[in-house]
Motif scaffolding. Sequence first.
Motif, PDB file in Angstrom:
ATOM      1  N   GLN A 137     -14.825  21.185 -31.128  1.00  0.00           N
ATOM      2  CA  GLN A 137     -14.669  20.584 -32.452  1.00  0.00           C
ATOM      3  C   GLN A 137     -14.327  21.647 -33.487  1.00  0.00           C
ATOM      4  O   GLN A 137     -13.469  21.430 -34.359  1.00  0.00           O
ATOM      5  N   ASP A 138     -14.969  22.794 -33.396  1.00  0.00           N
ATOM      6  CA  ASP A 138     -14.696  23.891 -34.313  1.00  0.00           C
ATOM      7  C   ASP A 138     -13.246  24.352 -34.169  1.00  0.00           C
ATOM      8  O   ASP A 138     -12.554  24.589 -35.161  1.00  0.00           O
ATOM      9  N   ALA A 139     -12.772  24.446 -32.935  1.00  0.00           N
ATOM     10  CA  ALA A 139     -11.396  24.897 -32.685  1.00  0.00           C
ATOM     11  C   ALA A 139     -10.377  23.892 -33.213  1.00  0.00           C
ATOM     12  O   ALA A 139      -9.330  24.279 -33.746  1.00  0.00           O
ATOM     13  N   LEU A 140     -10.657  22.603 -33.075  1.00  0.00           N
ATOM     14  CA  LEU A 140      -9.744  21.580 -33.577  1.00  0.00           C
ATOM     15  C   LEU A 140      -9.596  21.680 -35.096  1.00  0.00           C
ATOM     16  O   LEU A 140      -8.476  21.598 -35.631  1.00  0.00           O
ATOM     17  N   LEU A 141     -10.709  21.865 -35.782  1.00  0.00           N
ATOM     18  CA  LEU A 141     -10.658  21.971 -37.240  1.00  0.00           C
ATOM     19  C   LEU A 141     -10.025  23.290 -37.669  1.00  0.00           C
ATOM     20  O   LEU A 141      -9.292  23.331 -38.666  1.00  0.00           O
ATOM     21  N   GLN A 142     -10.291  24.354 -36.928  1.00  0.00           N
ATOM     22  CA  GLN A 142      -9.685  25.649 -37.253  1.00  0.00           C
ATOM     23  C   GLN A 142      -8.171  25.558 -37.198  1.00  0.00           C
ATOM     24  O   GLN A 142      -7.475  26.105 -38.073  1.00  0.00           O
ATOM     25  N   GLN A 143      -7.646  24.884 -36.185  1.00  0.00           N
ATOM     26  CA  GLN A 143      -6.194  24.772 -36.049  1.00  0.00           C
ATOM     27  C   GLN A 143      -5.587  24.066 -37.259  1.00  0.00           C
ATOM     28  O   GLN A 143      -4.584  24.530 -37.827  1.00  0.00           O
ATOM     29  N   ASP A 144      -6.186  22.949 -37.678  1.00  0.00           N
ATOM     30  CA  ASP A 144      -5.675  22.240 -38.852  1.00  0.00           C
ATOM     31  C   ASP A 144      -5.800  23.095 -40.106  1.00  0.00           C
ATOM     32  O   ASP A 144      -4.874  23.161 -40.923  1.00  0.00           O
ATOM     33  N   TRP A 145      -6.953  23.740 -40.273  1.00  0.00           N
ATOM     34  CA  TRP A 145      -7.190  24.559 -41.466  1.00  0.00           C
ATOM     35  C   TRP A 145      -6.173  25.679 -41.569  1.00  0.00           C
ATOM     36  O   TRP A 145      -5.605  25.912 -42.645  1.00  0.00           O
ATOM     37  N   GLU A 146      -5.913  26.360 -40.463  1.00  0.00           N
ATOM     38  CA  GLU A 146      -4.979  27.486 -40.497  1.00  0.00           C
ATOM     39  C   GLU A 146      -3.559  27.026 -40.804  1.00  0.00           C
ATOM     40  O   GLU A 146      -2.839  27.691 -41.559  1.00  0.00           O
ATOM     41  N   GLU A 147      -3.158  25.890 -40.256  1.00  0.00           N
ATOM     42  CA  GLU A 147      -1.819  25.380 -40.540  1.00  0.00           C
ATOM     43  C   GLU A 147      -1.673  25.007 -42.013  1.00  0.00           C
ATOM     44  O   GLU A 147      -0.647  25.305 -42.645  1.00  0.00           O
ATOM     45  N   LEU A 148      -2.688  24.373 -42.574  1.00  0.00           N
ATOM     46  CA  LEU A 148      -2.634  23.978 -43.983  1.00  0.00           C
ATOM     47  C   LEU A 148      -2.700  25.194 -44.905  1.00  0.00           C
ATOM     48  O   LEU A 148      -1.971  25.276 -45.900  1.00  0.00           O
ATOM     49  N   MET A 149      -3.544  26.153 -44.577  1.00  0.00           N
ATOM     50  CA  MET A 149      -3.663  27.349 -45.410  1.00  0.00           C
ATOM     51  C   MET A 149      -2.395  28.203 -45.335  1.00  0.00           C
ATOM     52  O   MET A 149      -2.031  28.849 -46.323  1.00  0.00           O
ATOM     53  N   ASP A 150      -1.720  28.204 -44.197  1.00  0.00           N
ATOM     54  CA  ASP A 150      -0.451  28.932 -44.094  1.00  0.00           C
ATOM     55  C   ASP A 150       0.573  28.347 -45.070  1.00  0.00           C
ATOM     56  O   ASP A 150       1.318  29.088 -45.733  1.00  0.00           O
ATOM     57  N   LEU A 151       0.610  27.033 -45.172  1.00  0.00           N
ATOM     58  CA  LEU A 151       1.529  26.394 -46.107  1.00  0.00           C
ATOM     59  C   LEU A 151       1.178  26.730 -47.550  1.00  0.00           C
ATOM     60  O   LEU A 151       2.062  26.973 -48.379  1.00  0.00           O
ATOM     61  N   ILE A 152      -0.110  26.757 -47.858  1.00  0.00           N
ATOM     62  CA  ILE A 152      -0.534  27.139 -49.211  1.00  0.00           C
ATOM     63  C   ILE A 152      -0.103  28.572 -49.517  1.00  0.00           C
ATOM     64  O   ILE A 152       0.425  28.865 -50.586  1.00  0.00           O
ATOM     65  N   ALA A 153      -0.313  29.474 -48.556  1.00  0.00           N
ATOM     66  CA  ALA A 153       0.038  30.889 -48.750  1.00  0.00           C
ATOM     67  C   ALA A 153       1.535  31.080 -48.919  1.00  0.00           C
ATOM     68  O   ALA A 153       1.976  31.997 -49.632  1.00  0.00           O
ATOM     69  N   LEU A 154       2.332  30.215 -48.297  1.00  0.00           N
ATOM     70  CA  LEU A 154       3.784  30.306 -48.391  1.00  0.00           C
ATOM     71  C   LEU A 154       4.337  29.615 -49.632  1.00  0.00           C
ATOM     72  O   LEU A 154       5.557  29.534 -49.814  1.00  0.00           O
ATOM     73  N   GLY A 155       3.458  29.120 -50.481  1.00  0.00           N
ATOM     74  CA  GLY A 155       3.897  28.461 -51.711  1.00  0.00           C
ATOM     75  C   GLY A 155       4.392  27.043 -51.497  1.00  0.00           C
ATOM     76  O   GLY A 155       5.175  26.526 -52.298  1.00  0.00           O
ATOM     77  N   LYS A 156       3.944  26.403 -50.420  1.00  0.00           N
ATOM     78  CA  LYS A 156       4.416  25.057 -50.096  1.00  0.00           C
ATOM     79  C   LYS A 156       3.353  23.984 -50.294  1.00  0.00           C
ATOM     80  O   LYS A 156       3.391  22.942 -49.643  1.00  0.00           O
ATOM     81  N   VAL A 157       2.404  24.243 -51.213  1.00  0.00           N
ATOM     82  CA  VAL A 157       1.316  23.279 -51.402  1.00  0.00           C
ATOM     83  C   VAL A 157       1.838  21.909 -51.798  1.00  0.00           C
ATOM     84  O   VAL A 157       1.296  20.875 -51.387  1.00  0.00           O
ATOM     85  N   GLU A 158       2.934  21.877 -52.573  1.00  0.00           N
ATOM     86  CA  GLU A 158       3.461  20.598 -53.033  1.00  0.00           C
ATOM     87  C   GLU A 158       4.093  19.793 -51.904  1.00  0.00           C
ATOM     88  O   GLU A 158       4.307  18.583 -52.037  1.00  0.00           O
ATOM     89  N   SER A 159       4.384  20.456 -50.795  1.00  0.00           N
ATOM     90  CA  SER A 159       5.008  19.747 -49.674  1.00  0.00           C
ATOM     91  C   SER A 159       3.983  19.218 -48.672  1.00  0.00           C
ATOM     92  O   SER A 159       4.340  18.526 -47.723  1.00  0.00           O
ATOM     93  N   ILE A 160       2.713  19.564 -48.878  1.00  0.00           N
ATOM     94  CA  ILE A 160       1.670  19.107 -47.955  1.00  0.00           C
ATOM     95  C   ILE A 160       1.351  17.645 -48.232  1.00  0.00           C
ATOM     96  O   ILE A 160       1.095  17.256 -49.365  1.00  0.00           O
ATOM     97  N   THR A 161       1.367  16.845 -47.186  1.00  0.00           N
ATOM     98  CA  THR A 161       1.035  15.422 -47.327  1.00  0.00           C
ATOM     99  C   THR A 161      -0.229  15.107 -46.548  1.00  0.00           C
ATOM    100  O   THR A 161      -0.675  15.884 -45.696  1.00  0.00           O
ATOM    101  N   ALA A 162      -0.791  13.932 -46.819  1.00  0.00           N
ATOM    102  CA  ALA A 162      -2.023  13.505 -46.147  1.00  0.00           C
ATOM    103  C   ALA A 162      -1.795  13.232 -44.671  1.00  0.00           C
ATOM    104  O   ALA A 162      -2.757  13.093 -43.907  1.00  0.00           O
ATOM    105  N   ARG A 163      -0.540  13.155 -44.246  1.00  0.00           N
ATOM    106  CA  ARG A 163      -0.246  12.910 -42.831  1.00  0.00           C
ATOM    107  C   ARG A 163      -0.386  14.177 -41.993  1.00  0.00           C
ATOM    108  O   ARG A 163      -0.444  14.102 -40.766  1.00  0.00           O
ATOM    109  N   MET A 164      -0.406  15.340 -42.642  1.00  0.00           N
ATOM    110  CA  MET A 164      -0.506  16.600 -41.919  1.00  0.00           C
ATOM    111  C   MET A 164      -1.955  16.865 -41.504  1.00  0.00           C
ATOM    112  O   MET A 164      -2.891  16.507 -42.201  1.00  0.00           O
TER     113      MET A 164
END
Length: 226
Positions: free
Chosen positions: A148-175
């Motif tokens: 369970q920890d690994a599943l959440l880590q994978q999602d968190w890292e993908e979302l945080m990578d987008l934030i770091a790349l300046g793509k926060v506005e492109s993140i949707t609730a489907r991700m």
Amino acid sequence: MIVINLSSPTSVEALLERARDIAGLSFGELAGQLNVAIPENFKRQKGWTGQLIERALGASAGSKPIQDFPQLGIELKTLPLSYANTPLETTYVCYAPLTDIAGISWQTSNVRNKIRQVLWIPVQGEREIPVSERIIGHGFLWQPTERQDALLQQDWEELMDLIALGKVESITARMGQYMQLRPKAANGRALTDAIGHDGSLIKTRPRGFYLRKEFTQLVLNSVFGQ
């Protein structure tokens, strides 16, 4: 009638005993003992249930970015369930950092800190049941398994990578398979700083991390062996 102790519990056993004490009560019965007004619905008071349970159990964190019971390292989450005992809503965890994120890892993130140990309180959530008549279920203490920890880590890292790349506005609730990022604010006018696509600061709506219903279903299955 139970006697509700509003002070912070000093042990895990004391907290679980309080959770057992309120199990089986209706929202109306608990709110009456705490002198809390009962809303007709949750359109304007979405956090009412959590606040009611927090008060009854002696949570002390308030809105601070720490666990609800910091002295015990335990977070409190209510879990509205359907008649079939399936989750009806996503579960808010915490705000997402949108600036100054260098050096933050999953292991040091506030998300992981918040869900390191959770006291889940199931409650009746079907909208046709009047708020005052909804029943509080039996709470259970949960810690994420390695999977369970690994599943959440994978999602968190993908979302945080987008934030770091300046793509926060492109993140949707489907991700995110089990955890999503959504706007989190009292109203649409609330804005905060975030990293823009060119590295400069932009203004955007605050974002929050939410556990999907699919994840809380996994939690229920792992605890109750479904």
